[in-house]
Scaffold this active site. Structure first.
Site, short mmCIF file in Angstrom:
data_model
loop_
_atom_site.label_atom_id
_atom_site.label_comp_id
_atom_site.label_asym_id
_atom_site.label_seq_id
_atom_site.Cartn_x
_atom_site.Cartn_y
_atom_site.Cartn_z
N THR A 26 0.73 -1.25 -0.01
CA THR A 26 -0.01 -0.01 0.07
C THR A 26 0.82 1.20 -0.14
O THR A 26 0.35 2.17 -0.54
CB THR A 26 -0.83 -0.12 1.28
OG1 THR A 26 -1.81 -1.28 1.27
CG2 THR A 26 -1.82 1.22 1.43
N ASP A 106 0.10 -6.61 5.25
CA ASP A 106 -0.85 -7.81 5.35
C ASP A 106 0.30 -8.97 5.98
O ASP A 106 -0.18 -9.89 6.96
CB ASP A 106 -1.29 -8.26 4.08
CG ASP A 106 -2.70 -7.57 3.60
OD1 ASP A 106 -2.98 -6.58 4.30
OD2 ASP A 106 -3.30 -7.83 2.75
N GLU A 299 -3.28 -28.51 28.54
CA GLU A 299 -4.40 -29.36 28.35
C GLU A 299 -4.10 -30.53 27.41
O GLU A 299 -4.99 -31.52 27.23
CB GLU A 299 -5.70 -28.65 27.93
CG GLU A 299 -6.18 -27.69 28.94
CD GLU A 299 -7.64 -26.82 28.41
OE1 GLU A 299 -8.74 -27.47 28.58
OE2 GLU A 299 -7.52 -25.73 28.19
N1 GLU Z 1 -2.95 -5.89 0.93
C1 GLU Z 1 -2.07 -4.86 1.11
C2 GLU Z 1 -0.62 -5.40 1.30
O1 GLU Z 1 -0.38 -5.96 2.21
C3 GLU Z 1 -2.64 -3.88 1.90
C4 GLU Z 1 -1.93 -3.75 3.36
C5 GLU Z 1 -0.72 -2.68 3.11
O2 GLU Z 1 0.05 -2.66 2.65
O3 GLU Z 1 -1.20 -1.95 4.14
O4 GLU Z 1 0.37 -4.91 0.54
#
Ligand code: GLU
Length: 342
Positions: A26, A106, A299
């Site tokens: 992003t 991500d 457990e």
């Molecule tokens: N799906 C994107 C990624 O991981 C969005 C998350 C981001 O970069 O903030 O590249």
């Protein structure tokens, strides 16, 4: 005429050399407008990203390389291996004092953990990204990149393993985890806490990472082109136990259970997993709970069933450690010891 002497020695100070390895995400994303929620990751090249950050070149002698251009949901182990190799190459050749990797958020924690186990240097390797695309109102990428370069250029960041800089915080690769789908304050280090903060380039450190990393790690990507398959199975009420058999039938050599609570799963899954452990498939119990550790024999009778407890690692990171561990033959006891050390 002789060239004029420089009467300002501070202007001659050599800046630390920071190489920015861009992978997309992003931070390099672009939308149709400043308030558009939909966008495409990895649209902006590394040079444009550097140009968008005022003051960056005063912090360090910065140059960029484009390693990949993907949203981090598409980061592969091939890209992670390439990244680790390039970081090791740059540090070994003395071509960088610090490295910044720009990456989607991500799977940032997975790449950070992978690099923390496979980078062979004490020099700062810092990851950063953004929650808002470069075209958004109040895009967070430029300040995150500025702060990441400040940390990568800071000798006090050395020896702390791979760091992740986001939203003024410095996280360690071992502990950080993504915690919110949209907020700029998405990363937390819930088990061991923050390594430090960085406010407009001014760094402060509270602690070093507690576990083994980078130059102390026994793992290496030297000569490695692929990794053994390890699957993560998410535990839930009344889960079907045959997921374990399906994974093994598809070639998994290890399975991480994202268990409920302290790494639990229902009795049917315990039985299926124990059957696989008896055949040499490594079963690691982690937790779907975002905070806390998974301990042995609480457990679930790990000693009897031949299971491993992930200790502090969440399922995604427990998977990466196991994939690297399985590059070599190791006993369950040796694999358990890795989860206490890394
Ligand atoms: N799906 C994107 C990624 O991981 C969005 C998350 C981001 O970069 O903030 O590249």
């Amino acid at each position: 005429m002789e060239p004029a002497e420089n009467n300002h020695p501070e202007e001659q100070k050599t800046l630390p050399r920071v190489v920015i390895l861009a992978t997309g995400g992003t931070i390099a994303g672009a939308a149709e407008s400043g308030t558009e929620a939909g966008y495409t990751s990895g649209k902006m090249g590394v040079d444009a990203m550097i140009d968008a950050v005022p003051g960056l070149t005063a912090l360090a002698d910065v140059r960029g390389e484009q390693v990949a251009s993907v949203g981090s949901q598409d980061i592969s182990f091939a890209i992670m291996i390439r990244l680790a190799g390039r970081i090791n190459e740059l540090f070994a050749a003395g071509e960088a004092d610090g490295i910044v990797v720009t990456h989607g958020t991500d799977t940032m924690e997975e790449t950070a953990h992978f690099l923390n186990l496979t980078v062979k240097s004490q020099k700062p390797a810092v990851m950063t990204g953004a929650m808002r695309p470069s075209t958004a109102i109040s895009a967070d990428g430029p300040l995150n990149l500025y702060n990441a370069v400040a940390v990568a250029a800071d000798p006090k960041a050395e020896g702390r393993g791979v760091l992740v800089v986001m939203n003024d915080r410095i996280h360690g690769a071992h502990s950080l985890t993504k915690n919110n789908t949209t907020s700029v304050e998405t990363f937390l280090s819930p088990v061991n806490g923050l390594i430090g903060t960085v406010i407009y380039g001014k760094t402060a450190y509270f602690r070093g990472p507690f576990r083994k990393h980078t130059h102390l790690s026994e793992f290496s990507v030297e000569g490695v082109s692929s990794l053994p398959r390890v699957d993560v199975i998410y535990a839930c009420a009344d889960m079907p136990a045959d997921l374990v058999e399906c994974s093994v039938a598809r070639g998994a050599r290890g399975i991480v259970i994202a268990g409920d609570g302290n790494g639990n799963m229902n009795a049917a899954t315990i039985e299926a997993a124990a059957g696989m452990a008896a055949q040499g498939i490594v079963i690691v119990r982690s937790s779907r709970v975002p905070s806390g550790t998974v301990s042995r024999n609480i457990e679930v009778d790990d000693d009897r069933l031949g299971f491993i407890a992930s200790d502090e690692l969440n399922p995604a990171k427990a998977r990466i450690l196991l994939m690297l561990a399985l590059l070599k033959k190791r006993s369950p006891a040796e694999i358990q010891a890795l989860y206490y050390s890394y």
